[in-house]
Motif scaffolding. Structure first.
Motif, PDB file in Angstrom:
ATOM      1  N   PRO A  86       0.886  -1.187   0.122  1.00 29.54           N
ATOM      2  CA  PRO A  86      -0.094  -0.067  -0.110  1.00 29.54           C
ATOM      3  C   PRO A  86       0.893   1.128   0.141  1.00 29.54           C
ATOM      4  O   PRO A  86       0.550   2.245  -0.581  1.00 29.54           O
ATOM      5  N   ARG A  89       2.052   1.884  -3.401  1.00 26.97           N
ATOM      6  CA  ARG A  89       0.834   2.326  -4.200  1.00 26.97           C
ATOM      7  C   ARG A  89       0.304   4.003  -4.234  1.00 26.97           C
ATOM      8  O   ARG A  89       0.273   4.583  -5.058  1.00 26.97           O
ATOM      9  N   TYR A 105      -4.300  16.479  -6.864  1.00 28.13           N
ATOM     10  CA  TYR A 105      -4.247  15.250  -6.287  1.00 28.13           C
ATOM     11  C   TYR A 105      -2.660  14.747  -6.067  1.00 28.13           C
ATOM     12  O   TYR A 105      -2.475  13.999  -5.401  1.00 28.13           O
ATOM     13  N   VAL A 108      -2.540  15.975  -2.674  1.00 27.35           N
ATOM     14  CA  VAL A 108      -3.423  15.206  -1.956  1.00 27.35           C
ATOM     15  C   VAL A 108      -2.709  14.072  -1.378  1.00 27.35           C
ATOM     16  O   VAL A 108      -2.168  13.523  -0.277  1.00 27.35           O
ATOM     17  N   ILE A 111       0.388  14.494   0.680  1.00 23.67           N
ATOM     18  CA  ILE A 111       0.188  14.888   1.969  1.00 23.67           C
ATOM     19  C   ILE A 111       0.265  13.597   2.755  1.00 23.67           C
ATOM     20  O   ILE A 111       0.640  13.206   3.727  1.00 23.67           O
ATOM     21  N   VAL A 112      -0.661  12.614   2.012  1.00 22.96           N
ATOM     22  CA  VAL A 112      -0.608  11.191   2.589  1.00 22.96           C
ATOM     23  C   VAL A 112       0.550  10.509   2.735  1.00 22.96           C
ATOM     24  O   VAL A 112       0.914   9.948   4.016  1.00 22.96           O
ATOM     25  N   ILE A 115       2.442  11.921   5.739  1.00 25.22           N
ATOM     26  CA  ILE A 115       1.903  11.593   7.227  1.00 25.22           C
ATOM     27  C   ILE A 115       2.487   9.872   7.273  1.00 25.22           C
ATOM     28  O   ILE A 115       2.719   9.690   8.797  1.00 25.22           O
ATOM     29  N   ILE A 116       2.593   9.214   6.467  1.00 28.03           N
ATOM     30  CA  ILE A 116       3.108   7.749   6.628  1.00 28.03           C
ATOM     31  C   ILE A 116       4.559   7.863   7.048  1.00 28.03           C
ATOM     32  O   ILE A 116       4.991   7.361   8.036  1.00 28.03           O
TER      33      ILE A 116
ATOM     34  N   MET B  76      -8.278   8.629  -2.084  1.00 27.14           N
ATOM     35  CA  MET B  76      -6.971   9.571  -1.433  1.00 27.14           C
ATOM     36  C   MET B  76      -7.102  10.887  -0.793  1.00 27.14           C
ATOM     37  O   MET B  76      -6.522  10.976   0.153  1.00 27.14           O
ATOM     38  N   PHE B  77      -8.277  11.430  -1.038  1.00 34.75           N
ATOM     39  CA  PHE B  77      -8.702  12.445  -0.266  1.00 34.75           C
ATOM     40  C   PHE B  77      -8.758  12.180   1.317  1.00 34.75           C
ATOM     41  O   PHE B  77      -8.475  12.541   2.063  1.00 34.75           O
ATOM     42  N   GLU B  79      -7.732   9.404   2.787  1.00 32.02           N
ATOM     43  CA  GLU B  79      -6.653   9.099   3.360  1.00 32.02           C
ATOM     44  C   GLU B  79      -5.775   9.927   4.097  1.00 32.02           C
ATOM     45  O   GLU B  79      -5.224   9.667   5.164  1.00 32.02           O
ATOM     46  N   ILE B  80      -5.868  11.247   3.844  1.00 30.07           N
ATOM     47  CA  ILE B  80      -5.280  12.245   4.532  1.00 30.07           C
ATOM     48  C   ILE B  80      -5.875  12.222   6.090  1.00 30.07           C
ATOM     49  O   ILE B  80      -5.108  12.269   6.987  1.00 30.07           O
ATOM     50  N   THR B  83      -4.852   8.589   7.752  1.00 29.68           N
ATOM     51  CA  THR B  83      -3.664   8.267   8.129  1.00 29.68           C
ATOM     52  C   THR B  83      -3.231   9.202   9.221  1.00 29.68           C
ATOM     53  O   THR B  83      -2.497   8.929  10.286  1.00 29.68           O
ATOM     54  N   GLY B  84      -3.538  10.527   9.057  1.00 30.84           N
ATOM     55  CA  GLY B  84      -3.553  11.495  10.033  1.00 30.84           C
ATOM     56  C   GLY B  84      -4.249  10.896  11.293  1.00 30.84           C
ATOM     57  O   GLY B  84      -3.463  11.101  12.464  1.00 30.84           O
ATOM     58  N   MET B 213      -8.878   2.400   0.976  1.00 35.37           N
ATOM     59  CA  MET B 213      -8.028   3.128   2.004  1.00 35.37           C
ATOM     60  C   MET B 213      -7.542   2.091   3.256  1.00 35.37           C
ATOM     61  O   MET B 213      -6.578   2.550   3.635  1.00 35.37           O
ATOM     62  N   VAL B 216      -3.648   1.457   3.166  1.00 30.81           N
ATOM     63  CA  VAL B 216      -2.825   2.516   3.626  1.00 30.81           C
ATOM     64  C   VAL B 216      -2.980   2.797   5.249  1.00 30.81           C
ATOM     65  O   VAL B 216      -1.680   3.056   5.853  1.00 30.81           O
TER      66      VAL B 216
END
Lengths: 131, 294
Positions: A86, A89, A105, A108, A111-112, A115-116, B76-77, B79-80, B83-84, B213, B216
């Motif tokens: 993941p 991905r 995107y 977006v 940012i994800v 965070i990971i 994706m949106f 997931e912010i 994960t946060g 989601m 992740v």
């Protein structure tokens, strides 16, 4: 102006295809390592450890176990592949959105990913404070 | 020894299949199974569960992406937030008593179960009347083009929809992340509820996107367990293999079922989970022991 509907449709198709390929590759690689590892468990009669443990002390230790066909090396590899699927991905999606010039995107997804990364750092810090 | 592996494998197939049907990772089935039936320590069970949750997510997510039910952009949106939330969850977990969190979660899950039950017949009516399509994209949803279409096999038609209340939805989704960070689950129940009840996303698109989601969110927690050395790869391997198989099967069946059936399964599961969470909270915080359901 927002991306028009036709372009959006084509982008969704492209991203779907990329995501599907990454997930399939990760899944089959994991399954290969796990099945091979479990065959070794049965062939060698390795007992199931009741406690989780440090499997390897160094990279050299890991490769030695891998080349002498120890089950734990393959089960370990499978687990790493699984966890990283993941994550990869997310990373590859950043580039896919960039190729589509969909910069919102790209933002977006970046940012994800950040965070990971922060979670990995937090995890290491907690490990130190707990240990 | 062989029987132990086969047992783990079978339990995992069940968890994966069921999880794919309702859009959850299956961790809520695996953790009790590993501790109650296989007598593993809870920490090892949670660590094994979080890794196999990734496995169900990968298998299920891929199938839904291929069937084009998943809304990748929406995923994706959100997931912010998830994960946060997972990050914040790990931090709060250190500061707050576990029983308080269990009680809050229990109450939240009960609330969502009731919402889902009340809207069980609404889903197909909304699709028929075109209500999902008639929703207006608002605020951030419009900027990020959170709209979509999927083909519903049970209804034999395409379903179009527009997302509403993206900020409220992502706040609720962040709770799913908190749950993952704290309890080692994928948090799919909360993700589905956030999308379906708050953001006006049809049930099947919600389930598919939730599945997408979860990988992740769970990977974030799994990395922590992996670094800390809490993962027993000998337990994880048969469980992950089983959940992958089960999830692949479940995700093929899902689009053929009517959403009323999926909603009923979802409702029953949430009642069970809400009860277990509240029972756990009461027992940890006040020493009140409710009878167990399992």
């Amino acid at each position: 102006m927002a991306i028009d509907e036709k372009h959006l449709e084509a982008e969704i198709q492209d991203i779907n295809k990329i995501v599907s390929i990454i997930l399939a590759t990760g899944m089959y690689t994991t399954m290969f390592f796990y099945i091979f590892g479990l065959i070794l468990v049965f062939a060698r009669g390795t007992p199931i450890p009741r406690l989780s443990q440090q499997y390897f002390h160094s990279f050299g230790d890991f490769f030695a176990a891998l080349f002498s066909l120890h089950a734990r090396a393959f089960l370990y590899l499978g687990t790493i592949t699984l966890i990283l699927t993941p994550v990869s991905r997310v990373i590859i999606s950043i580039f896919a959105f960039r190729r589509e010039k969909d910069y919102k995107y790209v933002g977006v997804t970046t940012i994800v990913f950040l965070i990971i990364l922060v979670s990995v750092i937090v995890g290491s810090v907690f490990k130190i404070s707990v240990g | 020894m062989l029987t132990e592996f086969i047992f783990l494998f079978l339990v995992a197939i069940f968890a994966g299949f069921f999880g794919a049907l309702v859009g959850i990772g299956g961790g809520v089935i695996i953790v009790p199974a590993l501790t109650l039936l296989f007598h593993l320590p809870i920490h090892m069970a949670i660590a094994a569960s979080i890794v196999s949750v990734i496995a169900t997510s990968i298998a299920g997510a891929r199938s839904y992406v291929d069937q084009q039910i998943t809304n990748v952009r929406l995923g994706m949106f959100l997931e912010i937030s998830t994960t946060g939330g997972a990050l914040i969850g790990a931090l709060i977990g250190v500061l707050m008593h576990g029983y308080v969190l269990s009680l809050i979660f229990g109450a939240l899950i009960f609330y969502m179960a009731i919402m889902s039950y009340r809207s069980r017949n609404k889903e197909e009516k909304m699709i028929d009347s075109g209500a999902y399509d008639a929703m207006q994209l608002d605020g951030v949803a419009k900027k990020l083009q959170l709209e979509g279409t999927y083909h519903d096999v049970a209804l034999g038609r395409d379903v179009k929809y527009n997302a509403t209340k993206p900020i409220a939805g992502s706040l609720v989704a962040s709770l799913a992340g908190v749950g993952s960070g704290l309890l080692g689950i994928g948090g799919g129940v909360i993700k589905v509820a956030a999308m379906n009840t708050m953001m006006s996303i049809p049930m099947k698109a919600s389930v598919a996107t939730s599945k997408f989601m979860i990988g992740v969110t769970a990977a974030t927690s799994a990395v922590v367990y992996f670094i800390a050395g809490g993962i027993n790869v000998f337990v994880v391997a048969p469980v992950a293999l089983g959940t992958m198989l089960g999830a692949t099967g479940g995700s093929i069946v899902m689009n053929k079922l009517h959403s009323k059936v999926i909603k009923m399964i979802f409702f029953l599961l949430m009642i069970y989970l809400g009860y277990e969470m509240i029972a756990k909270g009461l027992s940890m915080g006040y020493n009140i022991n409710l009878p167990g359901l399992m």
